[in-house]
Design an enzyme around this catalytic site. Structure first.
Site, PDB file in Angstrom:
ATOM      1  N   SER A   1     -61.049 -21.940  14.430  1.00  0.00           N
ATOM      2  CA  SER A   1     -61.659 -22.121  15.743  1.00  0.00           C
ATOM      3  C   SER A   1     -60.770 -21.695  16.903  1.00  0.00           C
ATOM      4  O   SER A   1     -61.233 -21.671  18.047  1.00  0.00           O
ATOM      5  CB  SER A   1     -62.066 -23.582  15.935  1.00  0.00           C
ATOM      6  OG  SER A   1     -63.187 -23.874  15.113  1.00  0.00           O
TER       7      SER A   1
ATOM      8  N   GLU B   1       0.798  -1.226   0.000  1.00  0.00           N
ATOM      9  CA  GLU B   1       0.000   0.000   0.000  1.00  0.00           C
ATOM     10  C   GLU B   1       0.836   1.284   0.000  1.00  0.00           C
ATOM     11  O   GLU B   1       0.384   2.304  -0.490  1.00  0.00           O
ATOM     12  CB  GLU B   1      -0.932   0.014   1.221  1.00  0.00           C
ATOM     13  CG  GLU B   1      -2.080  -0.975   1.141  1.00  0.00           C
ATOM     14  CD  GLU B   1      -3.029  -0.686   0.000  1.00  0.00           C
ATOM     15  OE1 GLU B   1      -3.330   0.499  -0.267  1.00  0.00           O
ATOM     16  OE2 GLU B   1      -3.477  -1.639  -0.654  1.00  0.00           O
TER      17      GLU B   1
END
Length: 717
Positions: free
Chosen positions: A387, A127
């Site tokens: 139900s 880098e």
């Protein structure tokens, strides 16, 4: 006359002599211009030099002033260490184990002296090879980048130093603008003037982004290799260093071959820079690198997707890294996931939500596979409960004065032109309330709802936490209003809490990463929804439904109270119940609401409930309900039990005409029969795919009797 006089006057004027010719190279009549021109050029260049130097001095002074101002305003080293880009959220289970980490992850801060030399050399080589020779901005690197740009016509090589990348990561964004580059350069020089090279490198290696949410070498090392960043080998360091250029392209979790290929370039670059020898480069064996297994998306994300948005209300305007301590139990979550996956019919979805007696969510499954579909059916889907809705009908009836032993009549009934029928198309005559509930008698539920008022039933549902719209048509007693699973589970949990309101919650506390408490759940003041005797009465009914009624498949060897629910044409199946302080709701069905062969509340959902609850209650003491179990004298005939689906081994479904279909027998329609939602006419099951037998309506018409108008009715179990 005048004109001729004028012409004569003009003709008499002497002619104007022509100008003398210029001498070649002369600047004038005497040739003096030849010496003045070089002097004028020299003076111009002298002025240009003076103004250029003045401008350069002004620029240098301006940059110096800007750098001085920036340096004076920079945070200290410790402040920069603690500064994070974005908010990190670590979600923990109730036992403290990590469920999931969201947002940026920074891992452990590693001082520069403890960072492996290979990691530092790899990053500097690839880098910023001149890192120790520049002042934050590298003129040589910039010139080299410009030369490559002119030669190739493309930007192939960046001129940003490690210091510039650090300045951009901490203070700026990635916009490619001239203004941003100027600010980046000023901040880089300011960083170099305030901190040492070692400090800048330490900040950079602990903050640079490596993809997948990992910031810093420790987080990246743990994510990709499963160990801390201070133990990185040369091949591992090369892989990590290679990620900075393109984190997504070279990520080992996305493409291991690309990551290794890029890492080999990094090793060659390190050798070229003199950071390692040729033998060390040749000894970098990437075949020995062990990559950590990527944690896949699982059903826990259904829970976190529901719980984490609540942070905006619990800890508003907070940007600190935080830890969210939830109520989820990992063992129960695994059991819930397994129960839904193993019991959901083919082609159907399933959902489960389970909560403790105080409303703490213990497990939540929103579907059979989060990766395939992250839609949370436990909290977002609205479906008809069938139900299971009768909970509210009987609560209203008990509050109005009915008791479980009171006599009711199971007989044909018509209310406002609507004539409900029982699932088996028969009538038991005089029975008690307990029996009617246990066997899910639709006619009795309709009579009770009509007597107490359909608005009263709707009010009871709203009181117990149903948040969706509720209709007040007579058929509402059979569950024709859409509801959410979590709301129904909340209602049953309130019954388990002896009629006291229960508020579901999933976040127990929120802390910063250093342990500062930001929020802690506090129980809401107790709110009694119904009297104790009403809660005891409905518990009586619910436990009977499990012991001898439609919910027998939900038995787990200890007291259970619950209710099944099945909608028309087997589109939805529900079971919701509680035991030992844990309330669990299960729903199954298709997202497109098409019929699911064999799906009834008493089959797959009840089985999933039982499978999960055996694990969930295993470490809890057996709790008896406050009400004594009383079994009714009335019992169903074997054929009627089959119609209700109370035998867990039975798997059949009712077709669109109301016929009972056994998929294992000849003549069964294909499972992918076209969908439809006809009116449930209450026809008795004829079986074997044959047309239904003549019903009462046909006989009444044939004999000339008056036929009342008939509406739809939900399933009875």
């Amino acid at each position: 006359m005048a004109r001729s006089a004028i012409r004569r006057s003009l003709s008499e004027q002497p002619p104007v002599p022509p100008p003398p010719p210029r001498k070649p190279g002369g600047g004038g009549a005497n040739g003096g211009g030849k010496g003045r021109r070089p002097g004028r050029i020299a003076r111009f260049f002298r002025k240009l030099l003076v103004w250029g130097l003045a401008l350069a001095v002004a620029v240098i002074l301006a940059i110096g002033a800007a750098v001085a101002v920036a340096a004076s305003s920079l945070p200290g080293f410790e402040a920069l260490k603690s500064q994070a880009q974005g908010q990190m959220i670590v979600v923990r289970a109730r036992d403290g184990s990590e469920l999931v980490s969201l947002g940026p992850s920074y891992g452990k801060w590693i001082p520069v002296a403890q960072i492996p030399a290979t990691m530092k050399d790899a990053m500097i080589s690839v880098e910023d090879r001149r890192y120790y020779d520049h002042f934050g901005v590298d003129p040589v690197g910039i010139a080299r980048s410009l030369f490559v740009r002119v030669e190739s016509g493309k930007w192939r090589q960046g001129g940003s130093t490690i210091t510039q990348q650090l300045a951009r990561n901490i203070f700026l964004n990635n916009n490619r603008t001239f203004t941003r580059k100027i600010r980046e350069a000023i901040l880089s020089i300011a960083l170099e003037s305030k901190f040492s090279k070692a400090q800048i490198l330490e900040l950079y290696l602990n903050k640079v982004y490596f993809g997948g949410g990992a910031y810093g070498i420790d987080s990246a090392s743990r994510k990709f290799f499963g160990h801390p960043g201070d133990r990185l080998t040369l091949p591992e360091a090369a892989i990590i260093a290679g990620l900075v250029k393109a984190p997504s392209r070279y990520s080992p979790t996305a493409d291991k071959e690309a990551a290794v290929s890029r890492a080999k370039v990094v090793v060659a670059t390190m050798q070229d820079a003199g950071a390692i020898t040729a033998d060390e480069a040749a000894g970098a064996d990437f075949t020995k690198v062990t990559f950590a297994q990527e944690a896949g998306q699982n059903s826990v994300r259904y829970f976190t997707d529901w719980a984490l948005p609540q942070l905006d209300l619990l800890v508003p305007e907070n940007n600190q890294p935080i830890e969210v301590w939830t109520t989820l139990d990992p063992a129960m979550q695994r059991a819930a996931t397994d129960a839904v996956a193993k019991n959901a019919p083919n082609g159907a979805q399933g959902a489960l939500v389970s909560m403790d007696r105080d409303g703490a969510i213990l497990a939540m499954v929103g579907g059979t596979d989060y990766v395939t579909s992250n839609y949370n059916r436990a909290t977002n889907a609205v479906r008809q409960p069938g139900s299971a809705w009768k909970l509210f009908v009987y609560l209203a009836a008990l509050e109005a004065g009915y008791k479980p032993d009171d006599t009711v009549v199971d007989e044909p009934v018509t209310i406002q032109g609507w004539s409900p029928h029982n699932d088996a198309r028969n009538f038991a005559g005089k029975i008690d309330v307990r029996t009617a509930f246990a066997y899910s008698k639709n006619t009795v539920a309709a009579q009770l709802g009509n007597e107490v008022g359909f608005g009263t039933v709707a009010g009871m549902a709203r009181r117990f936490g149903v948040t969706t719209p509720i209709n007040t048509m007579p058929s509402m007693v059979l569950g024709t209003s859409d509801v959410r699973l979590i709301d129904m589970a909340r209602a049953f949990a309130a019954v388990s809490a002896k009629g006291s309101a229960v508020d579901p919650y999933g976040i127990a506390k929120v802390t910063t990463t250093d342990g500062q408490l930001l929020y802690e759940h506090k129980p809401a003041p107790a709110q009694q929804l119904v009297a104790d005797y009403v809660a005891a009465g409905i518990t009586d009914l619910l436990q009977t439904a499990v012991n001898i009624g439609t919910g027998r498949a939900a038995q787990i060897g200890r007291p259970v109270a619950g209710k099944t629910g099945t909608t028309s044409s087997n589109k939805d199946g529900w079971f919701i119940g509680f035991s030992s302080g844990i309330t669990t709701g299960v729903w199954m069905g298709r997202d497109d609401a098409r019929p699911v062969p064999g799906l009834m509340g008493g089959t797959a959902p009840a089985r999933a409930f039982a499978q999960y609850m055996r694990v969930a209650t295993a470490r809890r003491p057996v709790e008896q309900f406050d009400t004594q179990l009383k079994l009714p004298e009335y019992t169903l005939e074997p054929d009627d039990e089959a119609n209700l689906g109370t035998n867990p081994e039975d798997y059949y479904y009712v077709d669109e005409k109301g016929n009972l279909i056994d998929p294992n027998r000849q003549g069964a329609p294909p499972p992918d029969a076209p969908p439809g939602r006809p009116e449930d006419n209450g026809q008795p099951p004829a079986g074997d795919g044959q047309p239904p037998a003549a019903d009462d309506g046909f006989l009444d018409q044939a004999t000339g009797k008056q036929v009342p108008p008939r509406g739809g009715a939900g399933r009875g179990n």
